[in-house]
Motif scaffolding. Structure first.
Motif, PDB file in Angstrom:
ATOM      1  N   ASN A 270      18.703  24.829  64.705  1.00 17.85           N
ATOM      2  CA  ASN A 270      20.256  26.481  65.112  1.00 17.85           C
ATOM      3  C   ASN A 270      20.604  25.202  66.374  1.00 17.85           C
ATOM      4  N   ALA A 271      20.999  23.805  65.840  1.00 16.09           N
ATOM      5  CA  ALA A 271      22.022  22.341  66.656  1.00 16.09           C
ATOM      6  C   ALA A 271      23.903  23.196  66.942  1.00 16.09           C
ATOM      7  N   SER A 272      24.283  23.702  65.786  1.00 16.15           N
ATOM      8  CA  SER A 272      25.354  24.004  66.497  1.00 16.15           C
ATOM      9  C   SER A 272      25.868  25.503  67.384  1.00 16.15           C
ATOM     10  N   THR A 273      24.945  26.425  67.391  1.00  8.94           N
ATOM     11  CA  THR A 273      24.677  27.682  67.867  1.00  8.94           C
ATOM     12  C   THR A 273      24.277  26.858  69.259  1.00  8.94           C
ATOM     13  N   ALA A 274      23.278  26.169  69.824  1.00  9.96           N
ATOM     14  CA  ALA A 274      22.567  25.842  70.584  1.00  9.96           C
ATOM     15  C   ALA A 274      23.368  24.736  71.508  1.00  9.96           C
ATOM     16  N   ARG A 275      24.759  24.624  70.983  1.00  7.01           N
ATOM     17  CA  ARG A 275      25.790  22.834  71.572  1.00  7.01           C
ATOM     18  C   ARG A 275      26.902  24.290  72.321  1.00  7.01           C
ATOM     19  N   ILE A 276      26.898  25.521  71.559  1.00 10.22           N
ATOM     20  CA  ILE A 276      27.757  26.476  71.999  1.00 10.22           C
ATOM     21  C   ILE A 276      27.338  27.052  73.550  1.00 10.22           C
ATOM     22  N   TYR A 277      25.702  27.038  73.223  1.00  5.88           N
ATOM     23  CA  TYR A 277      25.341  27.564  74.945  1.00  5.88           C
ATOM     24  C   TYR A 277      24.852  25.885  75.738  1.00  5.88           C
ATOM     25  N   GLY A 278      25.738  25.350  75.459  1.00  8.62           N
ATOM     26  CA  GLY A 278      25.535  23.955  76.465  1.00  8.62           C
ATOM     27  C   GLY A 278      24.617  23.206  76.316  1.00  8.62           C
ATOM     28  N   ILE A 279      23.545  23.119  75.035  1.00 10.46           N
ATOM     29  CA  ILE A 279      21.939  22.297  74.814  1.00 10.46           C
ATOM     30  C   ILE A 279      23.010  20.899  74.432  1.00 10.46           C
ATOM     31  N   ASP A 280      22.486  20.262  74.748  1.00 11.21           N
ATOM     32  CA  ASP A 280      22.183  18.459  74.487  1.00 11.21           C
ATOM     33  C   ASP A 280      21.303  18.190  73.619  1.00 11.21           C
ATOM     34  N   THR A 281      22.034  18.419  72.132  1.00  8.59           N
ATOM     35  CA  THR A 281      21.169  18.571  71.349  1.00  8.59           C
ATOM     36  C   THR A 281      21.175  17.152  70.242  1.00  8.59           C
ATOM     37  N   ARG A 282      21.683  15.754  71.198  1.00  3.63           N
ATOM     38  CA  ARG A 282      21.592  14.703  70.807  1.00  3.63           C
ATOM     39  C   ARG A 282      20.042  14.146  71.171  1.00  3.63           C
ATOM     40  N   ARG A 283      20.153  14.957  72.792  1.00  8.08           N
ATOM     41  CA  ARG A 283      18.495  14.449  73.667  1.00  8.08           C
ATOM     42  C   ARG A 283      17.583  15.312  72.600  1.00  8.08           C
ATOM     43  N   ILE A 284      17.324  16.444  72.029  1.00  3.32           N
ATOM     44  CA  ILE A 284      16.918  16.872  71.271  1.00  3.32           C
ATOM     45  C   ILE A 284      16.081  16.528  69.902  1.00  3.32           C
ATOM     46  N   THR A 285      17.516  15.981  69.323  1.00  6.76           N
ATOM     47  CA  THR A 285      16.895  14.826  68.292  1.00  6.76           C
ATOM     48  C   THR A 285      16.443  13.598  67.886  1.00  6.76           C
ATOM     49  N   LEU A 286      17.079  12.958  69.873  1.00  4.14           N
ATOM     50  CA  LEU A 286      16.344  11.431  69.718  1.00  4.14           C
ATOM     51  C   LEU A 286      14.179  12.110  70.383  1.00  4.14           C
ATOM     52  N   LEU A 287      14.534  13.046  70.504  1.00  4.05           N
ATOM     53  CA  LEU A 287      13.148  13.283  71.510  1.00  4.05           C
ATOM     54  C   LEU A 287      11.882  14.008  70.117  1.00  4.05           C
TER      55      LEU A 287
END
Length: 269
Positions: free
Chosen positions: A242-259
Motif C-alpha cells: 500500500n505504498a502509494s496510500t502510505a505516502r499520502i499519510y507521511g510514511i517514508d516508504t523508501r525506508r521500508i523498501t530498504l528494510l
C-alpha cells in the motif's frame, strides 16, 4: 522471614547451566519454606516439563494456581493453557477464558494478543505453537514440539468444539482494545516480537476501520512503527503493498523498501 533473592538468582543460573537438581532444590526451598512466588512459579515450570523430576501436570497446575496473584499475569496465562488442554485436570474452556482475561488485565502481552485474535475470530482456540511462559531467567515464551502438537490433534470432541464458539462472540471493539493495550508495552528486551505484532494489528485495524475508530493516518504511523522498531515483516509487507496510500499519510516508504531489501526478501518468498 523473606527469601534470599540471591538464592533464586543462583537457582536460575544453575538451571541455565544444566544443573537441574540444584535449581529444583533451591526453588523448592523458596516455594515451600519461604512462600516465594517466583520460586513456586519456576518449580511449577520444572514439574510441567519434567526437569529433574517426572513430569507432573497436576503439581504444576497447583503451583501455578498458588502463584496466580503474581504481577505480570504469567501464571494465569499458563493456567489458562493447561485448562484449555486438560493438563493436570479436565478441560475447562470457560475457566481458561476467565484466566486469560485475568492475565490480560494484569498486562500480560501474550494474553492480550491471544484475546485480540480470539475476539477477532469469535471463538476460543488453542495457540498450538505456544507451550507456556518461562521466567527462567527472564519472561519468555516456550514454543511446542511439533510432534506433541500432532499427537494432541488426534482427538476430536464436537461438543467441545461447539463450546469454543459459544463462550465468546466476535467483537471488533474488544479485539482492538486488546491490540491497543498490547501495543502500549515498551520493554522490547523480552517482548519485542509481540510488541511489533500488536502495533501492526492495531494499526491495520485503524486503517481498515476494524473496531470503533477509523484513522488511516494514525494507523499507518502505527504500522510504520511496527515495521521499523518492531522489525515486523507483516508490517513491512503491508506498507510495501500500500505504498502509494502510505505516502499520502507521511510514511517514508523508501525506508521500508530498504528494510525489506536488507536480508528480509528471502523470508517473503
Amino acid at each position: 522471614m523473606s527469601y534470599d533473592q540471591n538464592k533464586r538468582i543462583k537457582a536460575d543460573a544453575a538451571f541455565v547451566e544444566g544443573d537441574q537438581e540444584t535449581a529444583f532444590k533451591l526453588y523448592e526451598e523458596g516455594a515451600y519454606e519461604y512462600h516465594d512466588s517466583r520460586c513456586a512459579f519456576n518449580l511449577a515450570f520444572m514439574y510441567y516439563h519434567g526437569y529433574y523430576v517426572n513430569r507432573d501436570y497436576e503439581k504444576a497446575r497447583k503451583l501455578y494456581d498458588a502463584t496466580s496473584y503474581m504481577l505480570g499475569g504469567e501464571s494465569n496465562f499458563n493456567l489458562a493453557l493447561m485448562h484449555m488442554r486438560g493438563q493436570g485436570g479436565t478441560v475447562d474452556l470457560e475457566k481458561a477464558l476467565s484466566l486469560m482475561q485475568t492475565s490480560a488485565a494484569a498486562k500480560c502481552i501474550h494474553a492480550q494478543m491471544y484475546l485480540g485474535v480470539a475476539y477477532t475470530l469469535g471463538y476460543i482456540f488453542d495457540p498450538v505453537e505456544t507451550e507456556c511462559i518461562s521466567m527462567i531467567p527472564f519472561p519468555r515464551v516456550i514454543y511446542r514440539d511439533p510432534t506433541s502438537i500432532l499427537l494432541e490433534g488426534a482427538g476430536f470432541d464436537q461438543r467441545m468444539e461447539d463450546l469454543r464458539y459459544e463462550l465468546i462472540e466476535a467483537d471488533q471493539d474488544t479485539a482492538m482494545d486488546m491490540f491497543f493495550k498490547a501495543s502500549l508495552h515498551l520493554d522490547h528486551t523480552y517482548a519485542g516480537k509481540e510488541i511489533g505484532q500488536a502495533r501492526f494489528e492495531y494499526g491495520r485495524g485503524l486503517v481498515e476501520g476494524f473496531g470503533p475508530e477509523y484513522s488511516p493516518k494514525k494507523g499507518y504511523k502505527m504500522i510504520e512503527n511496527a515495521a521499523i522498531y518492531g522489525d515486523n515483516i507483516q508490517a513491512m509487507q503491508y506498507l510495501s503493498r500500500n505504498a502509494s496510500t502510505a505516502r499520502i499519510y507521511g510514511i517514508d516508504t523508501r525506508r521500508i523498501t530498504l528494510l525489506l531489501g536488507d536480508g528480509k526478501k528471502e523470508s517473503l518468498e
